[in-house]
Design an enzyme around this catalytic site. Structure first.
Site, PDB file in Angstrom:
ATOM      1  N   ASP A 104       3.157 -12.688  -9.830  1.00  0.00           N
ATOM      2  CA  ASP A 104       4.531 -12.216  -9.993  1.00  0.00           C
ATOM      3  C   ASP A 104       5.501 -13.188  -9.314  1.00  0.00           C
ATOM      4  O   ASP A 104       5.109 -13.950  -8.428  1.00  0.00           O
ATOM      5  CB  ASP A 104       4.690 -10.835  -9.348  1.00  0.00           C
ATOM      6  CG  ASP A 104       3.838  -9.786 -10.045  1.00  0.00           C
ATOM      7  OD1 ASP A 104       3.492  -9.984 -11.222  1.00  0.00           O
ATOM      8  OD2 ASP A 104       3.530  -8.767  -9.395  1.00  0.00           O
TER       9      ASP A 104
HETATM   10  N1  URA Z   1      -1.120  -7.963  -8.374  1.00  0.00           N
HETATM   11  C1  URA Z   1       0.228  -7.802  -8.396  1.00  0.00           C
HETATM   12  O1  URA Z   1       0.725  -6.690  -8.353  1.00  0.00           O
HETATM   13  N2  URA Z   1       0.973  -8.910  -8.467  1.00  0.00           N
HETATM   14  C2  URA Z   1       0.489 -10.159  -8.463  1.00  0.00           C
HETATM   15  O2  URA Z   1       1.246 -11.134  -8.510  1.00  0.00           O
HETATM   16  C3  URA Z   1      -0.919 -10.304  -8.439  1.00  0.00           C
HETATM   17  C4  URA Z   1      -1.707  -9.185  -8.390  1.00  0.00           C
END
Ligand code: URA
Length: 239
Positions: A104
């Site tokens: 993310d």
């Molecule tokens: N899980 C999440 O919620 N975000 C990420 O970036 C990776 C794993």
């Protein structure tokens, strides 16, 4: 590997196929110290030396970068408005690079960037269950119940619950204003916002998430956020 001169130059990041063709036709490229004006000339990357303005063009068929992704950068190859993880790779040896999996925008840590599609498939294929470890901080208490539920599988609104995860080194972080808990979580799937949704299922917001490892590949502690390095031969072999 034998390939056309224009393809090798474009793949090595010198420019687009048409811009490198222009460079070749205008006599700026030498092969084994001889000016080469034919873009279609076959070159052996293992034997022939290609130069542009006297500088060697280095060609690698497969390249592997370890990036410590900073927050605020998106996991994409290009974007009109936002900075991407590929923008951070300053020494691009190939034009066909992509990130393996997605973090993310606000997640930091280990991201592998490569042009090796087969490797990416091996690491991401759902049946392979490659383990990914993250350091996670949440705004609340990771109780025994939360921890054991996460370890057995959580309903996050998908067709089926998450696969069993592992939670380690659960502890409260020193903070005067809020109750913050930290843990290391290991998951074997890669669902959308998976870790955030796993904790949200218990009313806990993830306030910090950092990927520490993916399969055998571990984030180099010497890499600061935003920095990258090439994978070592040993890392490539293991992964
Ligand atoms: N899980 C999440 O919620 N975000 C990420 O970036 C990776 C794993």
């Amino acid at each position: 590997m034998k390939a056309r001169l224009d393809k090798i130059l474009a793949d090595s990041g010198l420019g687009t196929r048409s811009s490198v063709r222009n460079l070749i036709k205008s006599g700026k490229i030498k092969v084994n110290d001889v000016t080469q004006k034919d873009p279609g000339r076959k070159v052996d990357t293992d034997k022939d030396r290609i130069t542009y303005g006297g500088e060697d063009i280095s060609y690698s068929e497969m390249v592997y970068y370890m990036l410590n992704k900073p927050a605020g950068v998106i996991t994409a190859t290009e974007d009109k408005n936002q900075k991407t993880v590929l923008d951070l790779i300053t020494d691009k040896k190939r034009r066909d690079l992509f990130p393996v999996g997605r973090l993310d925008k606000d997640t930091v840590g280990l991201l592998l960037i490569t042009n090796d599609g087969a490797l990416s498939h091996r690491l991401l294929a759902p049946g392979k269950h490659v383990a990914k470890k993250y350091l996670v901080r949440v705004d609340g208490i990771i109780t025994e119940e939360v921890s054991s539920a996460i370890c057995s599988g959580v309903d996050i609104g998908d067709d089926k619950p998450t696969a069993p995860a592992e939670l380690d080194t659960i502890k409260q972080i020193e903070d005067t204003d809020a109750v913050i808990y930290e843990a290391v979580i290991k998951i074997t799937e890669g669902r959308y916002h998976q870790i955030k949704r796993m904790f949200e299922a218990f009313g806990l917001n993830v306030i910090y998430l950092k990927r520490l490892s993916m399969g055998s590949l571990t984030l180099d502690p010497d890499l600061k956020e935003g920095e990258w390095r090439y994978l070592t031969d040993e890392e490539i072999k293991k992964i």
